[in-house]
Design a protein around this motif. Structure first.
Motif, PDB file in Angstrom:
ATOM      1  N   TRP A 165       0.883  -1.099   0.165  1.00 18.00           N
ATOM      2  CA  TRP A 165      -0.241   0.011   0.113  1.00 18.00           C
ATOM      3  C   TRP A 165       1.014   1.300   0.098  1.00 18.00           C
ATOM      4  O   TRP A 165       0.649   2.361  -0.857  1.00 18.00           O
ATOM      5  CB  TRP A 165      -0.834  -0.063   1.049  1.00 18.00           C
ATOM      6  N   PHE A 166       2.113   1.207   0.767  1.00 20.54           N
ATOM      7  CA  PHE A 166       2.801   2.414   0.575  1.00 20.54           C
ATOM      8  C   PHE A 166       3.515   2.415  -0.638  1.00 20.54           C
ATOM      9  O   PHE A 166       3.532   3.522  -1.379  1.00 20.54           O
ATOM     10  CB  PHE A 166       3.930   2.154   1.760  1.00 20.54           C
ATOM     11  N   LEU A 167       3.886   1.355  -1.365  1.00 21.14           N
ATOM     12  CA  LEU A 167       4.386   1.690  -2.652  1.00 21.14           C
ATOM     13  C   LEU A 167       3.523   1.992  -3.736  1.00 21.14           C
ATOM     14  O   LEU A 167       3.816   2.794  -4.402  1.00 21.14           O
ATOM     15  CB  LEU A 167       5.142   0.127  -3.028  1.00 21.14           C
ATOM     16  N   LEU A 168       2.209   1.574  -3.376  1.00 15.66           N
ATOM     17  CA  LEU A 168       1.156   2.078  -4.298  1.00 15.66           C
ATOM     18  C   LEU A 168       0.947   3.576  -4.155  1.00 15.66           C
ATOM     19  O   LEU A 168       0.713   4.467  -5.231  1.00 15.66           O
ATOM     20  CB  LEU A 168      -0.200   1.267  -4.180  1.00 15.66           C
ATOM     21  N   ALA A 169       1.036   4.123  -2.849  1.00 17.80           N
ATOM     22  CA  ALA A 169       0.824   5.709  -2.714  1.00 17.80           C
ATOM     23  C   ALA A 169       2.134   6.219  -3.445  1.00 17.80           C
ATOM     24  O   ALA A 169       1.785   7.470  -3.906  1.00 17.80           O
ATOM     25  CB  ALA A 169       0.782   5.768  -1.121  1.00 17.80           C
ATOM     26  N   CYS A 170       3.283   5.707  -3.396  1.00 13.20           N
ATOM     27  CA  CYS A 170       4.260   6.167  -3.880  1.00 13.20           C
ATOM     28  C   CYS A 170       4.225   6.366  -5.364  1.00 13.20           C
ATOM     29  O   CYS A 170       4.858   7.194  -6.189  1.00 13.20           O
ATOM     30  CB  CYS A 170       5.619   5.681  -3.474  1.00 13.20           C
ATOM     31  N   VAL A 171       3.390   5.626  -5.998  1.00 13.25           N
ATOM     32  CA  VAL A 171       3.085   5.589  -7.434  1.00 13.25           C
ATOM     33  C   VAL A 171       1.838   6.816  -7.691  1.00 13.25           C
ATOM     34  O   VAL A 171       1.913   7.233  -8.582  1.00 13.25           O
ATOM     35  CB  VAL A 171       2.596   4.420  -8.025  1.00 13.25           C
ATOM     36  N   VAL A 172       1.047   6.613  -6.806  1.00 14.82           N
ATOM     37  CA  VAL A 172      -0.281   7.303  -7.016  1.00 14.82           C
ATOM     38  C   VAL A 172       0.036   8.953  -6.867  1.00 14.82           C
ATOM     39  O   VAL A 172      -0.300   9.861  -7.585  1.00 14.82           O
ATOM     40  CB  VAL A 172      -1.533   7.046  -5.872  1.00 14.82           C
ATOM     41  N   LEU A 173       0.906   9.225  -5.699  1.00 15.66           N
ATOM     42  CA  LEU A 173       1.273  10.827  -5.443  1.00 15.66           C
ATOM     43  C   LEU A 173       1.920  11.699  -6.726  1.00 15.66           C
ATOM     44  O   LEU A 173       1.215  12.464  -7.137  1.00 15.66           O
ATOM     45  CB  LEU A 173       2.263  10.642  -4.304  1.00 15.66           C
TER      46      LEU A 173
END
Length: 212
Positions: free
Chosen positions: A189-197
């Motif tokens: 979820w953190f890695l996905l957040a780093c892609v989304v941002l």
């Protein structure tokens, strides 16, 4: 099984996050609720993703990404959009660097226990020991009834192994050095957040460009 290099593992999982988001963002929409200098409030909906929404809120020296992918708060520069605007090739290990700016908790708050890493450490330790019967006894304890899905479960398995086969420690000075193992990796979820941002900021930047 060997323990993956942390950087290689990070890059692999980051690629997986990018591949996932490539389909998750289809049909996504952005709504700007506030846009006043570094004070911003943006919301995003993702109708084709398993997670449906997130919002980005900024104020001086702070950015919060909140929604179905968790809540992640970063602090570094006055305008945190600038912090995430770096080209991807300028900082390929972005998530590792960005995790240092998480508040509270820093990098540790972005990581989670990984059972696969625990199993790899166990097997790698056994392979390097070269003691007769060790592989069989480890298989029986660690990969039989043990629950390695949590760190407590791993430590209980180590204690049970030492109790059932004390001769390894007493006669051969063999132990599992759990406290030296890196059992955590960046959460999906953190890695996905780093892609989304960066994508979300790109959507915002594009929306500011005049149509002509």
């Amino acid at each position: 099984m060997s323990v993956n290099d942390p950087y290689d593992e990070l890059m692999q999982h980051l690629r997986e996050a990018r591949e996932r988001f490539a389909s998750d963002r289809e049909g996504a929409t952005m709504t700007v609720l506030k846009d006043d200098g570094v004070y911003r409030h943006l919301t995003f909906s993702f109708p084709k993703a398993s997670w449906s929404w997130c919002e980005v809120v900024t104020w001086p020296h702070m950015l919060v990404l909140r929604g179905d992918l968790g809540c992640w708060s970063f602090s570094r520069v006055e305008d945190m959009f600038d912090f995430f605007r770096e080209p991807e090739d300028a900082r390929p290990d972005g998530p590792a660097y960005w995790a240092e700016k998480l508040v509270p908790g820093g990098r540790d708050s972005a990581k989670a226990y990984a059972a696969e890493r625990a199993a790899a450490h166990v097997l790698q330790t056994v392979a390097g020991a070269e003691r007769p019967g060790l592989s069989h006894d480890v298989e029986e304890v660690f990969f039989g009834d043990a629950d390695l899905s949590t760190e407590n479960g791993l430590r209980e398995a180590v204690a049970r192994f030492d109790e059932r086969f004390p001769h390894y420690a007493i006669d051969e000075n063999f132990r599992f050095p759990v406290d030296t193992w890196d059992l955590h990796r960046y959460s999906p979820w953190f890695l996905l957040a780093c892609v989304v941002l960066p994508w979300a900021i790109g959507q915002y930047d594009t929306a500011l460009v005049p149509a002509n």
